[in-house]
Write a protein that holds these residues in place. Sequence first.
Motif, mmCIF file in Angstrom:
data_model
loop_
_atom_site.group_PDB
_atom_site.id
_atom_site.type_symbol
_atom_site.label_atom_id
_atom_site.label_comp_id
_atom_site.label_asym_id
_atom_site.label_seq_id
_atom_site.Cartn_x
_atom_site.Cartn_y
_atom_site.Cartn_z
ATOM 1 N N SER A 1 0.928 -1.234 -0.063
ATOM 2 C CA SER A 1 -0.047 -0.094 0.088
ATOM 3 C C SER A 1 1.014 1.300 0.031
ATOM 4 O O SER A 1 2.338 1.258 0.484
ATOM 5 N N LEU A 2 0.300 2.348 -0.684
ATOM 6 C CA LEU A 2 1.104 3.563 -0.614
ATOM 7 C C LEU A 2 0.143 4.694 0.265
ATOM 8 O O LEU A 2 -1.089 4.895 -0.166
ATOM 9 N N ASP A 3 0.574 5.196 1.312
ATOM 10 C CA ASP A 3 0.054 5.969 2.041
ATOM 11 C C ASP A 3 -1.450 5.434 2.367
ATOM 12 O O ASP A 3 -2.421 6.047 2.495
ATOM 13 N N GLY A 4 -1.474 4.206 2.941
ATOM 14 C CA GLY A 4 -2.929 3.761 3.240
ATOM 15 C C GLY A 4 -3.462 3.058 2.216
ATOM 16 O O GLY A 4 -4.807 2.419 2.381
ATOM 17 N N ARG A 5 -3.357 3.488 0.868
ATOM 18 C CA ARG A 5 -3.991 3.119 -0.296
ATOM 19 C C ARG A 5 -3.474 1.978 -0.870
ATOM 20 O O ARG A 5 -2.253 1.858 -1.213
ATOM 21 N N VAL A 6 -4.313 0.755 -1.116
ATOM 22 C CA VAL A 6 -3.791 -0.351 -1.920
ATOM 23 C C VAL A 6 -4.352 -0.206 -3.405
ATOM 24 O O VAL A 6 -5.258 -0.165 -3.736
ATOM 25 N N PRO A 7 -3.176 0.088 -4.232
ATOM 26 C CA PRO A 7 -3.358 0.127 -5.592
ATOM 27 C C PRO A 7 -4.091 -0.954 -6.051
ATOM 28 O O PRO A 7 -4.014 -2.123 -5.863
ATOM 29 N N PRO A 8 -4.958 -0.719 -6.864
ATOM 30 C CA PRO A 8 -5.751 -1.981 -7.701
ATOM 31 C C PRO A 8 -4.721 -2.933 -8.373
ATOM 32 O O PRO A 8 -3.739 -2.457 -9.194
ATOM 33 N N GLN A 9 -4.930 -4.172 -8.338
ATOM 34 C CA GLN A 9 -3.977 -4.936 -9.099
ATOM 35 C C GLN A 9 -4.044 -5.008 -10.496
ATOM 36 O O GLN A 9 -3.249 -5.328 -11.371
ATOM 37 N N TRP A 10 -5.330 -4.850 -10.936
ATOM 38 C CA TRP A 10 -5.623 -4.994 -12.477
ATOM 39 C C TRP A 10 -6.588 -3.946 -12.915
ATOM 40 O O TRP A 10 -7.314 -3.335 -12.137
#
Length: 459
Positions: A84-93
């Motif tokens: 995660s970046l700054d608490g946000r989990v980037p979408p994998q797809w």
Amino acid sequence: MHPDETLRRLWDLAGLPPEALGFARLTGAEPALPSSFAVGTAAQASIAAAALAACELGHLRGAPRQQVTVDMLHAALECTAWFSLDGRVPPQWDPFSGLYRCADGWVRVHANFAHHRDGALRLMGLDPSTAQRADAETAMSRWKAIDFETAAADAGVVATALRRFDEWDATPQGRAIAAQPLFTLERIGDAPPRKLPPIDESLPPLAGLRVLDLTRVLAGPVGCRALAAFGADVMLVNAPHLPNIEAIADTSRGKLSAHLELNSDAGRATLAGLLTDAHVFVQGYRPGGLAQRGFGAAQNAQRRPGIVHVSLSAYGTEGPWAPRRGFDSLVQTAMGFNHAEGEAAGEGRPRALPMQILDEATGYLIAMGAAAALWRQQREGGSWLVQVSLAQTGQWLRGLGRLSNGFEVPRPDIEPWLESAASGFGELRSMRLSAQLARTPVAWRRPSMPPGTHPPRWP
């Protein structure tokens, strides 16, 4: 296959001394994650092989051997590549990535890069600026799976038809992959042993070694990140015009990150200068892409005798699919894993493996192969070519056997396995390395930074 035996076979294939295997300790057991395949064994054995090979090279440079411990569950979770970046989990797809039902089967499309997504949509007859996922599903329902796969390959679009194992085995590419070893280490030129800086017991096993990382998604970046964790100076070289996915924040841990334009004389001259002082050159561009710019394996061996050149491809160097682009998810689909996993789960539709294990295991085989080739170079001289592919790793995974109880294990909580660090992308929360070295703990000495942050010169 038992993890210890799996590791031993990897070690034997690399030609490394058998006595070093006594310093490997593998804990845990299958099933690690919900799957009918031995994904935990693949993760654990490949990670242990990379760490142990790095330590064996360190031993050749003057440091005592040290114990390498890898827990299977930790290794499997590391290979999920969660961050995660700054608490946000980037979408994998991307929303357009994934499986589509066709007139006679299924096709998987990889759309995480915009140019691949737009190419696939245009091939479907859709306008990329207005198309929705439902439009793509309707369009794909009119195609035959193999017809779309063939048209996609001709158009430079990345998509594959779903096959069963027996269907894959009957293809020319399936037969070509089955005839090849998991990876190869080949001496490609004469050179004296290149003196490496000696190390003592206080330094990580790859301290003082320099690695050029010309890879993008995902196996190559993982392998070079591992080399950085074992102490190497790794420089990720990106072209300023090429897009990147957000996973670069996770895979850039420990690396320098520079921009070079290899379509320019100045960029090629700079890379040639960096190569002069490098020990390892890792590339994952389409087959022949770097050779056209003067940096193929034979060209690098001539320019920098004693180099270890590592080459990554999707489908290997033999067979009609050797030139094709590919990603883990597509190779899983083409080779039969998605069909077999769905059948074992009893879900009535194809199912992906619980992580991109072909990418992850291949990444650690890159790290192992680089260290093993450097070890061979020190003893035998020569320049060396290491070749790995996602499809060869898939064939190996299949050979590890199936698990009858693979779906009985719940998906574990990942929180105990995470660590946080500042990065140039924000606060990065990601998986700790599962390889534990008894004397020199693995660590990334440099924070993950965006492409182009560092000048293209060695520290």
